[in-house]
Structures are given as structure tokens and as C-alpha cells.
Design an enzyme around this catalytic site. Structure first.
Site, PDB file in Angstrom:
ATOM      1  N   LYS A 190      -0.929  -9.605 -10.362  1.00 55.34           N
ATOM      2  CA  LYS A 190      -2.242  -9.553  -9.725  1.00 55.34           C
ATOM      3  C   LYS A 190      -3.330  -9.668 -10.775  1.00 55.34           C
ATOM      4  O   LYS A 190      -3.226  -9.081 -11.858  1.00 55.34           O
ATOM      5  CB  LYS A 190      -2.429  -8.225  -8.977  1.00 55.34           C
ATOM      6  N   HIS A 215       4.361  -2.571   0.928  1.00 58.51           N
ATOM      7  CA  HIS A 215       3.423  -2.888   2.002  1.00 58.51           C
ATOM      8  C   HIS A 215       4.120  -3.591   3.164  1.00 58.51           C
ATOM      9  O   HIS A 215       3.778  -3.369   4.329  1.00 58.51           O
ATOM     10  CB  HIS A 215       2.314  -3.797   1.473  1.00 58.51           C
ATOM     11  N   HIS A 229      -0.274   3.919  -8.354  1.00 58.77           N
ATOM     12  CA  HIS A 229      -0.324   4.761  -7.164  1.00 58.77           C
ATOM     13  C   HIS A 229       1.059   4.816  -6.534  1.00 58.77           C
ATOM     14  O   HIS A 229       1.964   4.076  -6.921  1.00 58.77           O
ATOM     15  CB  HIS A 229      -1.322   4.220  -6.120  1.00 58.77           C
ATOM     16  N   ARG A 248      -6.292  -8.281 -10.729  1.00 63.80           N
ATOM     17  CA  ARG A 248      -6.942  -7.001 -10.994  1.00 63.80           C
ATOM     18  C   ARG A 248      -6.104  -6.097 -11.899  1.00 63.80           C
ATOM     19  O   ARG A 248      -6.656  -5.298 -12.652  1.00 63.80           O
ATOM     20  CB  ARG A 248      -7.303  -6.291  -9.696  1.00 63.80           C
ATOM     21  N   HIS A 254      -1.572   2.899   0.900  1.00 59.43           N
ATOM     22  CA  HIS A 254      -1.895   4.029   0.032  1.00 59.43           C
ATOM     23  C   HIS A 254      -3.403   4.161  -0.032  1.00 59.43           C
ATOM     24  O   HIS A 254      -4.118   3.511   0.720  1.00 59.43           O
ATOM     25  CB  HIS A 254      -1.310   3.779  -1.367  1.00 59.43           C
ATOM     26  N   THR A 260      -4.848  -0.190  -6.347  1.00 60.72           N
ATOM     27  CA  THR A 260      -4.421  -0.969  -7.507  1.00 60.72           C
ATOM     28  C   THR A 260      -5.479  -0.999  -8.610  1.00 60.72           C
ATOM     29  O   THR A 260      -5.183  -0.728  -9.776  1.00 60.72           O
ATOM     30  CB  THR A 260      -4.068  -2.403  -7.083  1.00 60.72           C
ATOM     31  N   ASN A 317     -10.507  -0.958  -4.788  1.00 56.14           N
ATOM     32  CA  ASN A 317     -10.259  -2.391  -4.951  1.00 56.14           C
ATOM     33  C   ASN A 317     -11.511  -3.194  -4.628  1.00 56.14           C
ATOM     34  O   ASN A 317     -11.711  -4.297  -5.142  1.00 56.14           O
ATOM     35  CB  ASN A 317      -9.121  -2.844  -4.048  1.00 56.14           C
ATOM     36  N   ASP A 325       3.653  -1.429  -9.962  1.00 50.77           N
ATOM     37  CA  ASP A 325       2.720  -1.201  -8.874  1.00 50.77           C
ATOM     38  C   ASP A 325       3.429  -0.514  -7.704  1.00 50.77           C
ATOM     39  O   ASP A 325       4.421  -1.005  -7.190  1.00 50.77           O
ATOM     40  CB  ASP A 325       2.155  -2.556  -8.426  1.00 50.77           C
TER      41      ASP A 325
END
Length: 539
Positions: free
Chosen positions: A158, A292, A334, A160, A476, A76, A97, A37
Site C-alpha cells: 500500500k 477484510h 492494527h 500509505r 478495525h 493503516t 486513513n 498489516d
């Protein structure tokens, strides 16, 4: 990671895997999809010469350094939805997201990409994890449809990530939450998961000391003050304070825990030792949390990159010891834009934080005042999708839309604004992603039932954060190349290394893997099989 992996395997009484079944000589018994990620092509290229472990081994494969998450939606969920479906978000339906559904029959109109909006939630449950919003099949689903003996497993930091790579009804799917390893799949809990939950929670509870900088990282460790305030990044050491879950997630230990569980599941389930090729998708989220929290160019990210290299080394050594015939593809969902202060020091004069006046609240208030209207007339986020209030009378909607578009276009931080009608009139783009216009990048993320009435694109090097507080300093989600360009690497042990400059897309991964195992791809997709990868025939 090796310490976690050793403890986890020792804690599970797993039977020896069954003998390998007969497979075609050029087909692997296990496909491993690794998504790191927030790993941009630039970040990978910087550290590739210094890797000495698992990332170095992967680098011995065929590297498409000019890979792309070609669409505008470089987040993501949409990014992961492209990796194993062969399709852009315009087709997968995963446009972000989260997106607004102003007609949704609940107070919260925000839809999370990996939730079941129709689920009856238990007390304290924020959402019910589900793949229901993913509109197309993943590689694992296609493999099982062709041969039910194939196993489809997903493990990620995560939910997702695991959902978008695993798709509908995987054999096992596990993702990390504050309560431990969690699943949305109704199946018996493997012993590996129970052991991994306890081992990982113990690690978080105890914490871990600051990491030691390798020589290369020491040179990158320098404090950067954010937005002229007291918050400083760049010289952190990624220690884990006892009980601090955020510290854990923004450290190499997080990826180590994911890989440890993945390895334990491979052994316990006998993946790669059955009657058909199996697939395990692994989402490594720590790089995203580090990026982040600190940006992608300081000492913290350097520590994370070397930690990722070491963690993958331990993972591959375990697989080699079990005699598994595996093939790997590595990519990312990404990239990221670094903090403006550090970019300015590098000569990117236009780097800046988002102006709060670009918010839908402020733009909407100006438009409403100019038109003599009351109340909220637009909702959403700019940059991104903006929706008109569905209560606006039909005879006024065109006027409001035109005024809102004009107001956004006048803002000094806005590069382009498209209406839903303009995007819907375009075909889903294909071909060389470097040649795509901004409209095409936005179209690849546009879904008529989920996207906004307006899509707003900020100018290059506008960091879409107006207040970098609470430890969130970089992000992002733009159509610019620092967010779009990601590596795509196909590797099998014994590869010699080959760097390809071709401009390709992550939607090309699924059809390429399908060709590797002789799987016919039915239905319309956006990707193509990538020629020039040893052992894979695209004919």
C-alpha cells in the site's frame, strides 16, 4: 514467493555487493522493519506454535506479545505513522486513513493521509502520493541526517504504508498499483523494479490455483453466512482468478511479491554493505486484505498465515546467502474484529453489525429537525470524527454541538462521545497503554487542526460496517484491544527467543532501534527505548 524471487533475481543483472564496511560489532549493517498489516497479538499467538519458516525464525527474538497501537485510530495510516516516528497520531498528524477538511478549496473535502492536496493532477489521476501530511521525522530520516551515507528504502503493498514508514525524501520508495510498482520519489528506476513489475503483472494475468489446506487449516475451514445473506466466508482457498487484482492482493502471493522486490533492491543497491547502517521498511498488506474479505478466524486467514511464514523464509534465506548482517523488527499497524456471526458462535453475544441509524446523515437530520434548522449540520463518520458545518452561525454552534453529542450518546451502540475541547485539554498520554481511559486513547489520535468537533466511540464488538457487501466483511479502527494489541518482535539471527509480557507501545520501536545503532534521538517523542532486548542498551 521463492518462485517469484528466483525469477526476479534472474531477470536483473545485478553486480555483486561491495564488501561490508567496518561497523561497531553490536550494530547491524541493515535494519529491516516488517509491518504485517492487521496482525493482532491474538492472531500471532494462535499461529506461533505452528510456524516452521520465517515467522518461526523471527519468534526466536524478543517478543513483546502485549504490544499496542495504543491510540484510538487503529487504521493503516495512523498505525504505520507510529512505527518509525516514536510518536502517536496526535503528534504525527496522521489521525486516520482520511479526514475531512471542510475548508478545503475543492469539491472533495476528504483528505487522504498520503496525498498532496495541492498537486495538479493528471487526467485519470485520483491523488498524488506524498508524505506531506506526516509532521514528524521517521527513523530513516534521522539516520540520514546523522550520516548521509545511510540509505532509507521503503517497499509496501500500500502506498500509505510505504509513505508513513519511509517519511520524507527516502532513497527509494515503491508501492503496488494496478499499473505495477510505483513511486513518488524522483530517482532513477532500479532494474529490480522494472523486472518486478513485469513478473508480478504476469502473475496476476495468469492467476493461480486454489491453495491446499495444511492440517491445521482444514479444521478451521467452515462456511459462515454473513448477515443472513448469500455471502459466505470461512472456507475459501485464496485462488487467484486470471486478471483479478483483488484476488491477488488477498493472497500470500501479494506478500511474496513485496518481499521479492525488497530482496532484489537490497541486492541491487548493496544495502547492508555500505559505509553506514541502512534501513529498509517493508509493508506486507495481504493479511489485511484477507482479514477484510473473510475475517480473521477462518480457513482463508489460516492459509495466509502459513503463506506469510513461507514467504519470509525465502526472504531470509536470500539475505543469509548474501552474507548480510541484519536485524529485524516486526510489528503491525492494527488488529481486527472478526465477523459478528463467528464471534457469536464463540460466545461473544454482544457482537453486532453497525446500525445505519448511527450515520451522520441520520443523526444530523434528527438534530436539525429538533432545532428547527435546515440543511446538513454535521458531516463525517461515526464511529470516528464528526464535524459541524462551518456555515452554522457562531451563536448556534454551541447549541448544535451539545445537541449532536447528546443524540450520539443516546444511541444504543455508542460507548462515549468527546468534544474537541475536552480532548484538547488533555495531555498526550504515556505510560502503560493498558491503563489508558477511552478519553486518553482518543486524545492520542486527536490533532487540533484535523480532528472533528466530536469524536464518537462505538461499544465493544460493534463491527463498524452496516452493509457487508462487496467482499468487505470485517474491519478495525476502534480503541478496543482486539484492534490495539499487536506483537512487537526484535530479532537478529542467532537469537534464542524470549517472550515478554510488558505492556508496551509501537512508539517504543523507533527509540529502541535508534539505541541499537547508537543514534541520539533529538526532539520530543512519545516512545521510550525498551530495555531487555539483547544487544540493545538503553543507557
Amino acid at each position: 514467493m521463492m518462485r517469484v524471487l528466483t525469477a526476479l533475481l534472474a531477470a536483473t543483472s545485478m553486480a555483486a555487493a561491495s564488501p561490508a564496511s567496518a561497523q561497531a560489532a553490536d550494530q547491524p549493517d541493515l535494519i529491516i522493519t516488517l509491518s504485517v498489516d492487521q496482525l493482532s497479538s491474538d492472531l500471532y499467538a494462535e499461529y506461533a506454535p505452528y510456524f516452521g519458516g520465517g515467522m518461526k525464525r523471527i519468534g526466536q527474538g524478543t517478543t513483546f506479545i502485549n504490544g499496542h497501537q495504543a491510540q484510538m485510530a487503529t487504521e493503516t495510516c495512523p498505525g504505520h505513522s507510529t512505527l518509525l516516528t516514536g510518536s502517536y497520531p496526535a503528534r504525527t498528524g496522521i489521525i486516520a486513513n482520511g479526514w475531512l477538511d471542510l475548508d478545503l478549496g475543492r469539491a472533495n473535502k476528504q483528505v487522504y493521509c498520503a496525498e498532496d492536496v495541492n498537486a495538479t493532477l493528471a487526467e485519470g489521476e485520483r491523488y498524488r502520493v506524498s508524505a506531506t501530511h506526516l509532521l514528524v521525522p521517521t527513523l530513516g530520516e534521522r539516520m540520514k541526517a546523522a550520516n548521509p551515507a545511510s540509505r532509507n528504502v521503503a517497499v509496501a503493498g500500500k502506498d500509505r504504508s510505504a509513505v508513513m514508514m519511509g517519511g520524507q525524501k527516502p532513497d527509494q520508495r515503491w508501492f503496488w498499483t494496478s499499473k505495477g510498482w510505483t513511486t513518488d520519489v524522483d530517482s532513477e528506476v532500479p532494474a529490480a523494479v522494472r523486472a518486478a513489475t513485469q513478473t508480478t503483472l504476469d502473475l496476476v494475468r495468469k492467476g493461480a490455483p486454489a491453495l491446499t489446506y495444511p492440517n491445521y487449516c482444514a479444521a478451521k475451514s467452515r462456511a459462515i453466512a454473513i448477515k443472513g445473506g448469500d455471502q459466505v466466508v470461512g472456507n475459501g482457498r485464496l485462488e487467484i482468478a486470471p486478471g483479478n487484482m483483488r484476488n491477488f492482493q488477498a493472497s500470500p502471493a501479494y506478500d511474496g511479491a513485496v518481499l521479492a522486490l525488497a530482496a532484489a533492491l537490497i541486492q541491487e543497491m548493496g544495502l547492508g554493505k555500505g559505509d553506514a547502517t541502512d534501513l529498509i521498511s517493508i509493508g506486507l498488506s495481504a493479511t489485511d486484505y484477507v482479514g477484510h474479505s473473510y475475517g480473521d478466524n477462518g480457513g482463508e486467514m489460516c492459509l495466509q498465515m502459513f503463506g506469510l511464514d513461507q514467504n519470509l523464509d525465502g526472504f531470509f534465506r536470500a539475505l543469509d546467502g548474501w552474507g548480510i548482517d541484519y536485524a529485524v523488527v516486526l510489528s503491525s499497524d492494527h488488529g481486527v474484529m472478526d465477523v459478528p456471526e463467528r464471534l457469536k458462535e464463540k460466545g461473544v453475544a454482544q457482537a453486532q453489525w453497525l446500525d445505519p441509524s448511527l450515520s451522520s446523515e441520520q443523526i444530523g437530520a434528527k438534530v436539525a429537525n429538533a432545532l428547527g434548522l435546515a440543511g446538513t449540520i454535521i458531516s463525517g463518520s461515526a464511529p470516528g470524527d464528526v464535524h459541524l458545518n462551518p456555515q452554522i452561525p457562531e451563536n448556534l454552534r454551541g447549541k448544535v454541538l451539545k445537541a449532536a453529542k447528546k443524540a450520539y450518546e443516546k444511541h444504543p451502540q455508542v460507548e462515549a462521545v468527546f468534544t474537541s475541547e475536552e480532548l484538547a485539554a488533555l495531555p498526550i498520554p504515556g505510560g502503560d497503554p493498558t491503563a489508558w481511559t477511552l478519553a486518553q486513547r482518543a486524545r492520542a489520535s486527536f490533532h487540533v487542526d484535523r480532528s472533528g468537533d466530536l469524536v464518537v466511540i462505538a461499544k465493544q464488538y460493534v463491527q463498524p460496517i452496516d452493509d457487508p457487501g462487496m467482499g468487505y466483511v470485517a474491519t478495525h479502527g476502534s480503541p478496543w484491544d482486539y484492534d490495539r494489541r499487536v506483537p512487537i518482535i526484535f530479532w537478529r539471527p542467532g537469537g534464542m527467543g524470549n517472550v515478554r509480557p510488558d505492556a508496551v507501545s509501537t512508539v517504543d520501536i523507533m527509540p529502541t532501534l535508534a539505541a541499537q545503532i547508537g543514534l541520539a534521538v533529538e526532539g520530543e517523542i512519545d516512545g521510550k527505548c525498551l530495555s531487555g532486548v539483547p544487544g540493545i542498551s538503553c543507557n
